[in-house]
Design an enzyme around this catalytic site. Structure first.
Site, PDB file in Angstrom:
ATOM      1  N   GLU A  76       5.385  40.050 -10.632  1.00  0.00           N
ATOM      2  CA  GLU A  76       4.009  39.756 -11.316  1.00  0.00           C
ATOM      3  C   GLU A  76       2.666  41.356 -11.186  1.00  0.00           C
ATOM      4  OE1 GLU A  76       1.235  36.835  -8.699  1.00  0.00           O
ATOM      5  OE2 GLU A  76       0.296  38.707  -8.556  1.00  0.00           O
TER       6      GLU A  76
ATOM      7  N   ARG B 257       0.806  -1.443   0.082  1.00  0.00           N
ATOM      8  CA  ARG B 257      -0.088  -0.466  -0.110  1.00  0.00           C
ATOM      9  C   ARG B 257       0.604   1.102  -0.160  1.00  0.00           C
ATOM     10  NH1 ARG B 257      -3.536  -0.107  -2.429  1.00  0.00           N
ATOM     11  NH2 ARG B 257      -3.009   2.017  -2.693  1.00  0.00           N
TER      12      ARG B 257
ATOM     13  N   ASP C 213      -0.438  38.025 -14.541  1.00  0.00           N
ATOM     14  CA  ASP C 213      -1.313  37.081 -13.596  1.00  0.00           C
ATOM     15  C   ASP C 213      -3.033  36.979 -14.013  1.00  0.00           C
ATOM     16  OD1 ASP C 213      -2.118  35.468 -11.130  1.00  0.00           O
ATOM     17  OD2 ASP C 213      -2.665  37.248 -10.337  1.00  0.00           O
TER      18      ASP C 213
ATOM     19  N   LYS D 137       4.731  40.256  -5.653  1.00  0.00           N
ATOM     20  CA  LYS D 137       3.197  39.814  -5.704  1.00  0.00           C
ATOM     21  C   LYS D 137       2.727  41.242  -5.651  1.00  0.00           C
ATOM     22  CE  LYS D 137       3.223  34.695  -5.479  1.00  0.00           C
ATOM     23  NZ  LYS D 137       2.310  34.124  -5.053  1.00  0.00           N
TER      24      LYS D 137
ATOM     25  N   LYS E 281       2.717  25.062  -4.880  1.00  0.00           N
ATOM     26  CA  LYS E 281       0.996  24.292  -4.391  1.00  0.00           C
ATOM     27  C   LYS E 281       1.135  22.816  -4.418  1.00  0.00           C
ATOM     28  CE  LYS E 281      -1.514  28.542  -5.783  1.00  0.00           C
ATOM     29  NZ  LYS E 281      -2.206  28.597  -6.855  1.00  0.00           N
TER      30      LYS E 281
END
Lengths: 303, 303, 303, 303, 303, 303
Positions: free
Chosen positions: D209, D108, D230, D175, D143
């Protein structure tokens, strides 16, 4: 069937075992060994025997072997008696051979683990022997040494016992402390069993601790998978077993397993088993077992 | 002097203590508590008492308190009896109050640690009491539970004992295993003592284990700081003490400390102390002490 | 009964949760944040809102809050929507306020955990909703993200699902791989069930995976506590449920629980539930759930 | 040139990889496997094939192999298809052979890691294929799954993608959240770029950005090394690319790299690439990739 | 611009800092402090001053404060001089007050960290002062103390220096060892630069180490972002700077940053800076800095 | 006697050594090596020599070898010069051979550890040489690098020095800070020595720090095992040695060991040794030793 009682094997992940061993070595050897480093020439070699000094059951041989290897991979360990062996004073459990300094450094930690686990296995074996041909299982509890639970539960199996819950997640055990809280909220033992079945994973059994016959009866009817008779006198236990069996039969329910617990000793365990309980749990297997006396006897080859 | 025997205090770094406690909580509670989570409303509160069930000496109260806080900082712990207190059945060692679910989850790990440490303190106290007014110190050994050495050595002090070496780096102890190796290389006990003094840090004492009077004599003359009489019958021990004292006096040397070790029990410790030894080390204080029975009794406030 | 379905709560030991969070912070922030450290004055403060961008169910709010506190205890987090809340785009789940630099540094790790757990809770909720008023439970599997099992199984409960086994120790599940091995040794499914009951802790249930009606029948008679119908077409499942129920009734046995597993999707789960199974396990809840889109919107107070 | 696109190799320190694997094994196997331990004789051996069940790209074969070895060094793993291989249902990625019990215990965790990493590699490959012959790179983001960043970024490379920043220290990315804070303090985007260049290590690029053409223009003139567009509509992106290229040429500056980000899907990535951007970053590669279905098929040799 | 040179702040995750501190405390205090525990009454309190004994620059005040708090949260620490302060003998950097025993136990570890970091900051400041008004940055290297990299790189910033790469992932630095390998494969420096740009994350710069003018020239034309002049005599360095500047201008390329490295000392750093290089990296800032002498002076309040 | 001064050997548990090495590798290589991964073909092999660049004494060769193996077990390391070897520029300490990429990745961490430990061994050797034929031992202190204490104390032994206490538990050292506290409580230096002997383990010596002749005298009479002369001018030291010797002789006590400490440099250590002290402790051996310059020179085999 070939394998009703499969031989237990070391159930510990290598990484977890090394965590225990490394912590123990760090405690004992973290800053070196001033005696050995002062006196023993790195080139000297030794052979040693792990000699049993008291009767019992061995547990932890692979653990001790790992300690020696962890201190020095050059130490060869030959296991002569496996975990589960019944031993008598004078028996040689294993031989080690390698650099004398390394063997001396590893000795104490290897023995500390081996003696403790063998102590638990030996104590378990005494309870199992006392129960004799009766079907009751001898069980451990969660009263284990902090950090050593998996190893100690393994030692119990080695001694012929069985394991109770490993932790609070792998079995529901509703105790008086839970029932009293629920009672204040107006809920009964029956409610508790239903609530646990509704919430807990379906993979675990629901066991209820009871102290009186009335509670035992309620637990059967509520559908408990197992009923723990807590600290009952033997005679009351016998009545409880009878009552539980009867009530289950009346309702066409499977008879729940019955566990006895609380202050059971070597002197009383046979009588408890004779009441017909299925399971007898004994905290002392892990919290108060005497270490099994084992020592390392060395001989040297210099040069 | 005000403080000949200073009260022991918790000698463990917070980080080390938490490592022990977190490992124990992980074992027991790592995947949650299916019983409590099924049954106990998060809003319910409980009060509890840690009630002693057997006579002994408490050790580990701050450890138990830390377990409760670690599970839930909202649990308040009031320590009523400190480490070192002599307790009798029925004594309340502490009170806890807070979220019922959290107290139930912390209970077992807190008790496991407290019972074990109190078991060692209690056993130590029994030996110390047996030695009575005689000056001999009762000592622990390195036969401690893997991972719990610092805590168990603390418990020994709490019970009125003293600590032997913490590890292989903070004292030279030349054992028969070392002497035999050196003998093969043509070196004597005297050589061993000199070699250790030449190499080991000056901050540690040099102790020699002997099994016969002749060895004891050689150890004195070699300048050993301490002589360990290993597994000697009491009468031989008495002779060894006399001989060591005499030889030291003849040479104008300070009398080395004398330690007795090997199979000493509660039944024999007084006789050993009467031989005039300064130190008596007992492995059973840590490797075979029975846990002191202590339990948590809860009452609830719902709503 | 007041609490048939108790609200799930964060079931993770603080120490375990911090291990996950600290590892994530170490990955992202271990060597600092060169952008923020270059541009943002340590004295500047910010306020922020965790704004939901997609419909779903929140899970992990206390986890996200802990991330912010772990980066800087000076960040205040006000949770507005609790775990389990059904959310729509534009909902504000929490507000944060504190040093701007610290909030910027914590943002990504807090969102990564919150989005992932909410993704699992949301997916679970969709399955639970599809099952609707039928009694079948939606279950997770062991197909969880390495390192995040306890958190993801918590998220499943938040979404209205139930947990299957947490690990290989808290439930017996006899799969085809086990049965085939036993077959070669001349042992049957019935032998397997008995052997497991004889060996495994009495606290766990014995479940058997079957792929055919004959096997299902044998499992009932062998006394399996639960039967898993693996990858069966819906019609075969229905027959299996009927057969199992019938055979149990004939023998006066309690009907085993019945679990369906294998390739069940949102499109098919209702039909599966209608077959009468008790449990439906879905690996995709944890191994393939889409993260729930949540973002941090900041405003500043300079000076 | 021989090696414009060098084949990615496992970029993880052995110690880091084992930390991930050991944590996963601890979760699943920490207290043993009650099913396997009950049923499978330690002497039985098995052979198995890792069989692919869905089309995709493999990643993590060495990781899966390490899991098997970690559970039991006696398991032999033969890798038949390497990381990066494009696979179809039925393909056998590897064979394992060894003690049956050990293979069952490792299965597993090995699959959980392999399926997840292959899921990310497969999703990446789909984006890369969509971009086709156009020069734009497909990039990951931060992320990633907490604890698995290095592995997942490796999987992206295996799938033909490139890595963006590994963490907050190895690239400046200014940003909107930073720019707004600076604006309140009276500082412009231009100031921000200069300040970052003055403070950050010279080894990292400065990326900005932007959400509007004016900002993009300012970024070029300020000397940004890279400009992130963006959440721009494709048409606006195209204008931005043109404007940036023009302004750089006018000033004799090297054209900054241009990155597109925000809600880009498989359906839109080709159109984005056609705008002329150099880099396209896609969070879903790591936060929402579906696990690639791979299973272990066993056969036994008993005796 | 307000913040061209922002004041450095402690760039270490709390968890990472505690890992360093706890390891150091474990080394020094893991088994207790036999002197303090023998002599100092737990009730006694002390006040102390951290007194500077040599001229330099302070770094690590928050680290030292954390050590005191970690040993005993009851110790109050008042920081009087912040990191970055230029100090002279006799300056009091901080005051501590609390339980005398705890302060004595924490002293050595607190000072070991503070003296070492201040040593690096002080050495850095001496280089920065020698460079004076010239624009060259003084940089650290990866020649840091194992385990202390983030702290030491922080100390360099405190001393007025800048950081080079934190690790092998956050900047490309093509050294002679790489170029020689590529040469054997028939690839040039130019190939190397292109290959690195094609493969490495776009967020990092590509720097090339050169030892001769011809190499420097090739590096400019290949588009290196930065050129490291390795172990060049000052006069050759000056020529290299001129050549690089010229070639870049001729091609309309931005001039690459130029770094000097190799055996630069306090005696030579000014001359190096005068050659026009932008960056001067000095390994000795971290691998050979002398600890800044700081001591703890105590006074007691008994009672 | 064959082995009056046994050759020091690596005194570090494998697990502890790997903890240091893994932390260092994690710092440097945790996210990969973008340069090497971009440029060096995994199939290329290299050979390298660890070449000494400055005169000194080697320490840490097995540590460096372990770093290379930890990065890649396929790297072969041949140690040509052992720890303790006196080296000159141009000496080759070891050869490495294996995958070029792996050697490049391991280089910096291996050198950082080797250079630092060799720096301490070299500095120690310079002090030992200055003491020459005089019997005084050169000692380290607890002023070691956090995390590296065991390794640095090993390096001191390699350089011909001896170790002082490893930590606060393995020796009593009563300093002025302790004496002042006791004085306030009305207790004398004599009381302090007795109290320490009554409480501390019998395995450790009791040492007292004194700054004046009167204190030294009191320490002798109180039975101190060792007397530390703190920061005394050489002439005062000489008087103290004489006085201590005299007083001990008058009372028939063994002469305590005498240690000199405080600001002793290479320039003054010989004069200090001539006063007749037994031990000279020097903090600079570990807190301010210059790294020994050693570099890795590579050659390649491609194909």
């Amino acid at each position: 069937m070939l394998r009703e009682e499969p031989p237990p094997k070391l159930p510990i992940l290598e990484a977890s075992l090394l965590r225990v061993i490394d912590a123990a070595l760090e405690e004992d050897l973290g800053m070196g060994d001033v005696t050995t480093d002062s006196l023993i020439d790195p080139g000297w070699r030794a052979e040693g025997a792990l000699v049993v000094k008291a009767p019992g059951v061995l547990a932890g041989m692979p653990v001790a072997a790992t300690v020696f290897h962890r201190v020095d991979p050059a130490i060869a360990v030959t296991i002569l008696l496996s975990d589960g062996a019944t031993v008598a004073p004078g028996d040689v459990a294993a031989r080690v051979a390698g650099p004398a300094a390394s063997i001396l450094k590893a000795e104490r930690v290897a023995l500390n683990l081996l003696q403790r686990l063998s102590g638990t296995a030996s104590e378990t074996a005494r309870y199992v022997e006392a129960v004799g041909e009766l079907p009751a299982r001898v069980l451990d509890t969660r009263k284990t040494t902090p950090g050593l639970r998996a190893l100690e539960k393994y030692a119990v199996r080695v001694g012929g016992g069985h394991n109770h819950r490993h932790n609070l997640a792998d079995g529901v055990l509703i105790k008086d402390n839970h029932l009293e809280a629920l009672a204040l909220a107006g809920r009964s033992l029956t409610d508790a069993v239903r609530q646990a079945k509704a919430w807990a994973p379906h993979t675990v059994q629901v066991e209820v601790e009871v102290t009186a016959l009335g509670q035992a009866e309620e637990a059967v009817l509520a559908g408990a998978d197992c009923i723990l008779l807590d600290n009952m006198p033997v005679e009351l236990m016998r009545q409880a077993v009878r009552l539980i069996t009867q009530r289950a039969a009346e309702r066409g329910l499977p008879r729940p397993l019955i566990e006895a617990s609380g202050g059971i000793t070597l002197a009383t365990v046979r009588a408890v088993a004779e009441t017909g309980v299925d399971l007898i749990s004994v905290g002392a297997l892990t919290h108060s077992a005497k270490a099994l006396d084992i020592s390392l006897e060395l001989s040297y080859r210099v040069g």
